[in-house]
Design a protein around this motif. Structure first.
Motif, PDB file in Angstrom:
ATOM      1  N   ILE A 105       0.835  -1.204   0.000  1.00 47.58           N
ATOM      2  CA  ILE A 105       0.000   0.000   0.000  1.00 47.58           C
ATOM      3  C   ILE A 105       0.870   1.254   0.000  1.00 47.58           C
ATOM      4  N   LEU A 106       1.952   1.232   0.774  1.00 45.98           N
ATOM      5  CA  LEU A 106       2.872   2.372   0.804  1.00 45.98           C
ATOM      6  C   LEU A 106       3.493   2.622  -0.568  1.00 45.98           C
ATOM      7  N   GLY A 107       3.720   1.536  -1.314  1.00 40.97           N
ATOM      8  CA  GLY A 107       4.246   1.691  -2.672  1.00 40.97           C
ATOM      9  C   GLY A 107       3.283   2.475  -3.548  1.00 40.97           C
ATOM     10  N   GLY A 108       1.983   2.209  -3.400  1.00 37.65           N
ATOM     11  CA  GLY A 108       0.985   2.957  -4.155  1.00 37.65           C
ATOM     12  C   GLY A 108       0.913   4.402  -3.721  1.00 37.65           C
ATOM     13  N   ILE A 109       1.017   4.640  -2.415  1.00 35.40           N
ATOM     14  CA  ILE A 109       1.001   6.015  -1.903  1.00 35.40           C
ATOM     15  C   ILE A 109       2.217   6.776  -2.414  1.00 35.40           C
ATOM     16  N   ARG A 110       3.357   6.113  -2.435  1.00 38.55           N
ATOM     17  CA  ARG A 110       4.588   6.747  -2.931  1.00 38.55           C
ATOM     18  C   ARG A 110       4.409   7.199  -4.374  1.00 38.55           C
ATOM     19  N   LEU A 111       3.866   6.330  -5.200  1.00 40.84           N
ATOM     20  CA  LEU A 111       3.650   6.683  -6.600  1.00 40.84           C
ATOM     21  C   LEU A 111       2.644   7.819  -6.727  1.00 40.84           C
ATOM     22  N   SER A 112       1.590   7.770  -5.921  1.00 38.89           N
ATOM     23  CA  SER A 112       0.560   8.809  -5.956  1.00 38.89           C
ATOM     24  C   SER A 112       1.128  10.166  -5.568  1.00 38.89           C
ATOM     25  N   VAL A 113       1.980  10.192  -4.553  1.00 39.05           N
ATOM     26  CA  VAL A 113       2.569  11.457  -4.098  1.00 39.05           C
ATOM     27  C   VAL A 113       3.443  12.075  -5.187  1.00 39.05           C
ATOM     28  N   VAL A 114       4.252  11.251  -5.841  1.00 36.20           N
ATOM     29  CA  VAL A 114       5.135  11.776  -6.881  1.00 36.20           C
ATOM     30  C   VAL A 114       4.314  12.337  -8.045  1.00 36.20           C
ATOM     31  N   ILE A 115       3.251  11.624  -8.430  1.00 35.82           N
ATOM     32  CA  ILE A 115       2.370  12.120  -9.488  1.00 35.82           C
ATOM     33  C   ILE A 115       1.745  13.453  -9.075  1.00 35.82           C
TER      34      ILE A 115
END
Length: 249
Positions: free
Chosen positions: A173-183
């Motif tokens: 889930i943190l991996g998805g949040i990381r990608l979302s934040v960068v976007i």
């Protein structure tokens, strides 16, 4: 020495970023060659520090909201009672990726007005998909033996979710949040086209005045933030994965 090099580079980037947003005048000699006709070198229509903090604030609010909704949807569709809503949920979280950010802003402005709100809507919609898909993957790929052990221990569905499923899924889930934040960090810059206070204000001012120094200032700050936040969340993700691995053993 090599093991310390990445940490030293991160520290140097943090120091440079803080120095630049708090005392941009120190870097004027470096940026001076990028200007023409005695144009101002350092962005002078607002504080870079204030714009950076406002930029981060918008990204944080949108990411928190997207995380709550996306994880809640992933939990819903992985329960027997909500499995039939999987296709609908996927369609909903894909809405943000279907429309370009500018189109989302154009549609949101008539409804909520100019400023921060349309930008938050755009970032929220864009952040849903990566978080939802990662949460769905994490919740559907849990070790079968661990889940059987949790059931055998007499845990209720809520206890399994909060004490087993979500903790074990946390790294994914943190991996998805990381990608979302960068976007969101990159996408938030266009919020300034609808009067939101973001670092896009610096970039747009540079484009309008043909001032490459302004464009570079806004772009470099956003890039540095993206690198540092991505790196920080990656470290948290690795730590969480190691911790969950030890506990599972």
């Amino acid at each position: 020495m090599k093991a310390w090099l990445p940490s030293l580079l991160r520290l140097a980037l943090v120091v440079l970023l803080v120095a630049f947003v708090t005392n941009p005048g120190w870097f004027e000699p470096l940026l001076k060659p990028l200007t023409e006709n005695n144009a101002p070198v350092i962005y002078n229509q607002g504080s870079l520090l204030t714009l950076t903090l406002m930029h981060l604030r918008i990204v944080l609010i949108a990411t928190v909201a997207a995380t709550i909704i996306a994880v809640a949807l992933a939990i819903l569709v992985t329960r027997p009672a909500g499995a039939e809503f999987l296709a609908l949920s996927r369609s909903l979280v894909n809405i943000g990726q279907t429309f370009p950010p500018v189109a989302v802003l154009a549609l949101a402005v008539p409804a909520v007005g100019f400023g921060e709100k349309p930008t938050l809507i755009a970032l929220f919609l864009y952040g849903l998909l990566p978080i939802f898909e990662n949460a769905l993957t994490g919740l559907t790929t849990l070790p079968a033996n661990v889940m059987e052990a949790a059931r055998g221990a007499g845990m209720t569905g809520w206890q399994r979710l909060t004490k087993v499923e979500l903790p074990l899924s946390a790294p994914i889930i943190l991996g998805g949040i990381r990608l979302s934040v960068v976007i969101s960090l990159a996408t938030a810059t266009i919020g300034s086209t609808v009067a939101a206070k973001t670092l896009g204000e610096v970039i747009i001012a540079g484009l309008l005045s043909n001032n490459l120094a302004f464009i570079l200032q806004g772009g470099l700050i956003v890039a540095a933030l993206a690198v540092l936040i991505y790196d920080g969340l990656s470290a948290i993700e690795r730590y969480t994965a190691r911790r969950m691995g030890r506990e599972a053993e």
